[in-house]
Enzyme design. Structure first.
Site, mmCIF file in Angstrom:
data_model
loop_
_atom_site.group_PDB
_atom_site.id
_atom_site.type_symbol
_atom_site.label_atom_id
_atom_site.label_comp_id
_atom_site.label_asym_id
_atom_site.label_seq_id
_atom_site.Cartn_x
_atom_site.Cartn_y
_atom_site.Cartn_z
ATOM 1 N N THR A 16 -4.108 -7.692 -2.636
ATOM 2 C CA THR A 16 -4.824 -7.798 -1.762
ATOM 3 C C THR A 16 -6.363 -7.322 -1.473
ATOM 4 O O THR A 16 -7.340 -7.566 -1.470
ATOM 5 C CB THR A 16 -4.618 -7.801 0.022
ATOM 6 O OG1 THR A 16 -3.685 -9.418 0.263
ATOM 7 C CG2 THR A 16 -6.184 -8.315 1.034
ATOM 8 N N SER A 61 1.375 -8.656 -5.381
ATOM 9 C CA SER A 61 2.220 -8.092 -5.767
ATOM 10 C C SER A 61 4.022 -8.119 -5.774
ATOM 11 O O SER A 61 5.081 -8.415 -6.179
ATOM 12 C CB SER A 61 2.492 -6.564 -4.204
ATOM 13 O OG SER A 61 2.679 -7.680 -3.190
HETATM 14 N N1 ASP Z 1 0.135 -11.252 -0.916
HETATM 15 C C1 ASP Z 1 -0.461 -9.254 -1.392
HETATM 16 C C2 ASP Z 1 -0.001 -8.957 -2.119
HETATM 17 O O1 ASP Z 1 0.531 -7.730 -2.359
HETATM 18 C C3 ASP Z 1 -0.621 -9.124 0.111
HETATM 19 C C4 ASP Z 1 -0.977 -7.736 0.098
HETATM 20 O O2 ASP Z 1 -1.564 -6.836 -0.613
HETATM 21 O O3 ASP Z 1 -1.104 -6.590 1.220
HETATM 22 O O4 ASP Z 1 -0.034 -8.307 -3.526
#
Ligand code: ASP
Length: 365
Positions: A16, A61
């Site tokens: 994110t 991720s």
């Molecule tokens: N979906 C994102 C990830 O883990 C969430 C984040 O980065 O906070 O890549």
């Protein structure tokens, strides 16, 4: 570059922190690292020499796999002598897994490897990404008595630096999303960085350079018990012919139902050479294998106590250990050893040590 300026390599994997909203779908998609740094002009005045490398395609991720952990470890090893520290920008969803995995892969680290990310993209007004990135960089550059203060894999999030293999993402909402239930923060970042010296990992003094182990066995399962769980479901998992290991998340201090079928399934799996590791479903604390009669059953079936490891640490450690050895007693030794500060070995209380049934006869009601 002056002697005092530390040079840090940022490894950008995605997450994110570097995402922006896709105009068509409205969903968050990853940006290039250059676009990320544009939002942090303070980087130019941080007094740190920053270089960056990026995954060819930055990822959410959720898509992280052992091949990405290998890329990270190889990059750190290749660049180890050129930099004073490393910051890994990573999505928060699986950051605890990746930080745990890297901690087991890299033995004898003498330099910081600090994971960070954010809950809000770096370009939005209330982002937590700017502070997380800047503080992670400053902590990666932080020195005590002429050497790196942090010499382990750590996670910086929400004004705290944690040991990486002790972390867990606790909140999908809070800007303090990461916790370390069983180990205190290594650093509290208030007006000053307050370093908790006794909490820091001291690397093996015999290793002058880190060594990397890149292999993982992925034939592992994670089974969390729940009341009413059909044991056939567990049977199907345990009887998967490729299965090498299981992390069993049990109740409280390591308890499981007394059903004879469960005992049979676990015993048979142990006889087939499947390594089973017991961790607690609780948010804090660990398994106390001697405390209740219901946990004696697990020990009797060869289940290995995971002490106070997080599930993330237990899983990645098991994947790492299984890639080194097939021998169950060797696996047990390594899983119960404190390899990188990931566990506090359980020591029985006096009552437990002396009672014939473990904890002075404590029994399940
Ligand atoms: N979906 C994102 C990830 O883990 C969430 C984040 O980065 O906070 O890549």
């Amino acid at each position: 570059m002056s002697q005092d300026v530390q040079s840090i390599l940022v490894i950008y994997t995605g997450g994110t922190i570097g995402m922006t909203r896709d105009r068509e779908t409205g969903g968050l998609v990853p940006l290039d690292f250059d676009q990320v740094t544009k939002h942090v002009p303070e980087l130019d005045h941080a007094g740190i020499e920053v270089e960056a490398v990026s995954f060819d395609t930055p990822i959410d991720s959720s898509d992280v796999a052992p091949k990405h952990w290998r890329t990270l470890a190889q990059t750190i090893m290749q660049c180890h002598d050129r930099f004073d520290g490393f910051v890994v920008l990573h999505g928060t969803d699986t950051m605890a897994y990746s930080a745990s995995a890297l901690s087991f892969m890299l033995r004898g680290l003498q330099k910081p490897v600090i994971f960070t990310g954010s809950q809000l993209p770096i370009g939005v007004p209330r982002t937590d990404g700017r502070e997380n990135l800047l503080s992670a960089l400053m902590l990666a550059a932080h020195q005590t008595d002429g050497r790196a203060t942090v010499r382990e894999v750590a996670v910086y999030f929400g004004n705290q630096l944690f040991r990486g293999n002790r972390t867990h993402k606790e909140s999908a909402q809070s800007l303090q999303a990461v916790v370390s239930p069983n180990h205190p923060p290594l650093v509290e970042a208030g007006v000053d960085f307050v370093v908790n010296e006794p909490a820091l990992w001291v690397p093996d003094p015999e290793l002058l350079r880190p060594e990397a182990t890149l292999d993982f066995r992925q034939e592992v399962a994670w089974v969390s018990l729940y009341p009413g769980m059909p044991l056939d479901l567990l049977r199907q998992t345990l009887e998967w012919h490729d299965l090498r290991g299981v992390v069993l998340a049990t109740y409280g201090s390591g308890n499981a139902p007394t059903a004879p079928l469960l005992k049979d399934l676990l015993r048979e799996a142990n006889d087939r050479g499947v390594a089973m590791v017991n961790v607690t479903q609780c948010g804090h604390g660990g398994v106390h294998p001697e405390l209740y009669a219901t946990s004696h059953m697990l020990a009797g079936c060869g289940v290995i106590p995971g002490h106070d490891m997080t599930t993330e640490a237990a899983l990645t450690k098991l994947m790492h250990v299984l890639a080194q050895t097939d021998d169950l007693s060797d696996i047990r030794d390594r899983m119960t050893s404190n390899l990188r500060g990931e566990l506090t070995p359980y020591t029985p209380t006096r009552a437990e040590a002396h009672g014939p049934a473990g904890a002075a006869g404590l029994k399940a009601l």
